[in-house]
Write a protein that holds these residues in place. Sequence first.
Motif, PDB file in Angstrom:
ATOM      1  N   GLU A 175       0.592  -1.283  -0.053  1.00  0.00           N
ATOM      2  CA  GLU A 175       0.141  -0.133   0.067  1.00  0.00           C
ATOM      3  C   GLU A 175       0.867   1.317  -0.117  1.00  0.00           C
ATOM      4  O   GLU A 175       0.779   2.122  -0.648  1.00  0.00           O
ATOM      5  N   GLU A 176       1.837   1.337   0.576  1.00  0.00           N
ATOM      6  CA  GLU A 176       2.690   2.239   0.782  1.00  0.00           C
ATOM      7  C   GLU A 176       3.331   2.842  -0.446  1.00  0.00           C
ATOM      8  O   GLU A 176       3.590   3.860  -0.743  1.00  0.00           O
ATOM      9  N   LYS A 177       3.718   1.729  -1.087  1.00  0.00           N
ATOM     10  CA  LYS A 177       4.476   1.986  -2.603  1.00  0.00           C
ATOM     11  C   LYS A 177       3.449   2.686  -3.609  1.00  0.00           C
ATOM     12  O   LYS A 177       3.940   3.360  -4.318  1.00  0.00           O
ATOM     13  N   ILE A 178       2.125   2.101  -3.438  1.00  0.00           N
ATOM     14  CA  ILE A 178       1.096   2.428  -4.371  1.00  0.00           C
ATOM     15  C   ILE A 178       0.953   4.037  -4.182  1.00  0.00           C
ATOM     16  O   ILE A 178       0.795   4.925  -5.062  1.00  0.00           O
ATOM     17  N   HIS A 179       0.799   4.399  -2.738  1.00  0.00           N
ATOM     18  CA  HIS A 179       0.611   5.928  -2.561  1.00  0.00           C
ATOM     19  C   HIS A 179       1.751   6.686  -2.810  1.00  0.00           C
ATOM     20  O   HIS A 179       1.668   7.675  -3.175  1.00  0.00           O
ATOM     21  N   GLU A 180       3.059   6.009  -2.876  1.00  0.00           N
ATOM     22  CA  GLU A 180       4.226   6.850  -3.105  1.00  0.00           C
ATOM     23  C   GLU A 180       4.221   7.096  -4.879  1.00  0.00           C
ATOM     24  O   GLU A 180       4.326   8.160  -5.359  1.00  0.00           O
ATOM     25  N   LEU A 181       3.675   6.241  -5.584  1.00  0.00           N
ATOM     26  CA  LEU A 181       3.396   6.169  -6.754  1.00  0.00           C
ATOM     27  C   LEU A 181       2.494   7.406  -7.282  1.00  0.00           C
ATOM     28  O   LEU A 181       2.671   8.300  -7.994  1.00  0.00           O
ATOM     29  N   MET A 182       1.346   7.353  -6.631  1.00  0.00           N
ATOM     30  CA  MET A 182       0.200   8.017  -6.753  1.00  0.00           C
ATOM     31  C   MET A 182       0.793   9.666  -6.380  1.00  0.00           C
ATOM     32  O   MET A 182       0.458  10.595  -7.137  1.00  0.00           O
ATOM     33  N   ILE A 209       2.848  16.198 -10.213  1.00  0.00           N
ATOM     34  CA  ILE A 209       3.160  16.800 -11.659  1.00  0.00           C
ATOM     35  C   ILE A 209       1.975  17.706 -11.946  1.00  0.00           C
ATOM     36  O   ILE A 209       0.905  17.359 -11.855  1.00  0.00           O
ATOM     37  N   GLU A 210       2.100  18.742 -12.350  1.00  0.00           N
ATOM     38  CA  GLU A 210       1.239  19.906 -12.741  1.00  0.00           C
ATOM     39  C   GLU A 210       0.302  19.376 -13.863  1.00  0.00           C
ATOM     40  O   GLU A 210       0.866  18.888 -14.991  1.00  0.00           O
ATOM     41  N   GLY A 211      -0.936  19.429 -13.890  1.00  0.00           N
ATOM     42  CA  GLY A 211      -1.832  19.031 -14.773  1.00  0.00           C
ATOM     43  C   GLY A 211      -2.311  17.689 -14.818  1.00  0.00           C
ATOM     44  O   GLY A 211      -2.795  17.018 -15.677  1.00  0.00           O
ATOM     45  N   VAL A 212      -1.848  16.891 -13.738  1.00  0.00           N
ATOM     46  CA  VAL A 212      -1.960  15.371 -13.612  1.00  0.00           C
ATOM     47  C   VAL A 212      -3.048  15.162 -12.460  1.00  0.00           C
ATOM     48  O   VAL A 212      -2.710  15.649 -11.356  1.00  0.00           O
ATOM     49  N   ASN A 213      -4.026  14.445 -12.700  1.00  0.00           N
ATOM     50  CA  ASN A 213      -4.895  13.914 -11.552  1.00  0.00           C
ATOM     51  C   ASN A 213      -4.978  12.507 -11.596  1.00  0.00           C
ATOM     52  O   ASN A 213      -4.976  11.881 -12.519  1.00  0.00           O
ATOM     53  N   VAL A 214      -4.913  11.990 -10.484  1.00  0.00           N
ATOM     54  CA  VAL A 214      -4.812  10.484  -9.974  1.00  0.00           C
ATOM     55  C   VAL A 214      -6.033  10.147  -9.157  1.00  0.00           C
ATOM     56  O   VAL A 214      -6.218  10.790  -7.858  1.00  0.00           O
TER      57      VAL A 214
END
Length: 97
Positions: A73-80, A86-91
């Motif tokens: 879970e921590e790694k997935i949150h780090e990716l997100m 990044i400007e202009g990126v929604n996740v």
Amino acid sequence: MNIDINYSQDAEGERMKKNLSIVGIVVDKRTDAAPRVQEVLTEFGDSILGRFGIHDPGEEQHGLITLNVRDKEEKIHELMGALTSIEGVNVKSMEMK
């Protein structure tokens, strides 16, 4: 040897559960943001099981990427977090298992 892909071992040899998630990424101004998004996806490549990217022909500057991700879970949150910075990126994500 039986390998369970749902778990990994930490440095002390303890089993840690890996989550299966779907991550949706909308990239506005994709010509500006795409190189940095690609860098982040490459950095987290070991966590990404599958990737599908499209652009909407009616929207020149928007792109949509969906990822199937398996990791802690921590790694997935780090990716997100890296993508969201990044400007202009929604996740957004959805935990499947």
